[in-house]
Design an enzyme around this catalytic site. Sequence first.
Site, PDB file in Angstrom:
ATOM      1  NE  ARG A 135     -28.850  -2.247-106.752  1.00 14.99           N
ATOM      2  CZ  ARG A 135     -28.684  -3.015-107.617  1.00 14.99           C
ATOM      3  NH1 ARG A 135     -27.691  -2.648-107.577  1.00 14.99           N
ATOM      4  NH2 ARG A 135     -29.483  -4.581-107.253  1.00 14.99           N
ATOM      5  NE  ARG A 149     -24.175  -8.467-103.303  1.00 14.91           N
ATOM      6  CZ  ARG A 149     -23.360  -9.475-102.688  1.00 14.91           C
ATOM      7  NH1 ARG A 149     -22.861  -9.616-103.349  1.00 14.91           N
ATOM      8  NH2 ARG A 149     -23.932 -10.149-101.643  1.00 14.91           N
ATOM      9  CG  HIS A 150     -29.529  -3.606-102.646  1.00 15.78           C
ATOM     10  ND1 HIS A 150     -29.261  -1.919-102.914  1.00 15.78           N
ATOM     11  CD2 HIS A 150     -30.247  -3.787-103.477  1.00 15.78           C
ATOM     12  CE1 HIS A 150     -30.492  -1.907-103.385  1.00 15.78           C
ATOM     13  NE2 HIS A 150     -31.304  -2.323-104.327  1.00 15.78           N
ATOM     14  CB  VAL A 151     -22.786  -5.355-101.306  1.00 17.83           C
ATOM     15  CG1 VAL A 151     -21.551  -4.293-102.065  1.00 17.83           C
ATOM     16  CG2 VAL A 151     -21.094  -5.820 -99.961  1.00 17.83           C
ATOM     17  CD  GLU A 192     -34.021  -1.940-102.975  1.00 21.52           C
ATOM     18  OE1 GLU A 192     -34.303  -1.039-102.463  1.00 21.52           O
ATOM     19  OE2 GLU A 192     -33.717  -1.627-104.386  1.00 21.52           O
TER      20      GLU A 192
END
Length: 402
Positions: A98, A156-158, A383
Amino acid sequence: MKNYSSSPRLKNHSTDRNSRKGFWLSALGLRFSLRDYAFCMATLLLFCLGSLFYQLNGGPPKVLLEIRQYLGESTFVDDHGPPTPRELPFPSQVIYNRVGKCGSRTVVLLLRILAEKHQFNLVSSDIHNKTRLTKHEQVDLMRNISTIPQPFLYTRHVHYLNFTRFRIEQPVYINIIRDPINRFLSNYFFRRFGDWRGEQNHLIRTPQMKDDERYLDINVCIMENYPECSNPRLFYIVPYFCGQHPQCREPGVWALERAKRNVIENFLLVGILEELEDVLLLLERLLPHYFSDVLTIYKSPAFWKMGNLTGTVKKHMPTIEALQVLYQRMKYEYDFYNFIRDQFHLTKKKIGLKSASQNSAHEPDFLRELALRTHEPLEEEEEEEEEEDMGQEDANIWMVQP
């Protein structure tokens, strides 16, 4: 006196007699073998006829039923063998890497409901500030992901991970992006002032932010080229699709084209937040074992009670001049956004959905798009992607003007 016993005639006579004796013994043995064979065949025939008779008159003998039950229902393999493998849907491995401030909290909340409803494994990482990984970190993460029981959805933020590079089975990717300037504005004000969930939540989120930075006018930030409002900080969306290569962090054609190629080859769907309901509908069509009934849940009043206090506080639009400068600095971001929008509309057309937006991808109509006021999604409280690469020494770098 002659010895006749040793004469050749006597020897030949003895040999012939032995030969005749062997012949009769062989013939006798063959005769007994054929007789035995005929007896066995007759016995087998009688057994088959008897079995047929019993089947025609009520079924096989009881002893045969018992043998069948023992062999068919009580064998060692049945009692101790491996369980029947579960029939998995396809695809059974999905990654949602995401992008920050692009509706990810909304989708994650929906996924939590859907995971319980459809019985798939949802793994949502608690790491929100590390999108770029070393080679060893990439391998460790990919191996951990590959051990999740299927079907699973990992989020995951990746930045994009290339599993095949390390000879690991490649999952299917999905993602959502939004208008780059809208994303930037949402992040800019959210970091400073948070949302309506709490008047002081922004102070908890960014405790080291000084008042001079917190109340910095966004027009000044843009027009005077502060680092937060210039590149490479503005080059944010493309690296999520380009990958982990160091050159993916540098604004340019190389990273842009690589991101486009990865989208075509490895992403099942990349939607745009401005048309979120259509995104959810396409996900329901493409991944029904994950997203079935997602649109019904999304439109329910109970779901929106979770997010009625997530509007960004004190958000306002920069001047037209500042927006034009910002747009020029984000030309690669807008090139990618327009590409994704065209691909998304093409997918909608194939499925039979009409596109609401008719703006040309070649016109800088960002003012018109921003005027649509994209509905603010629910935001991740933890975040803080924009600050992920700033160490303690760079905490006040935003104050340094070029």
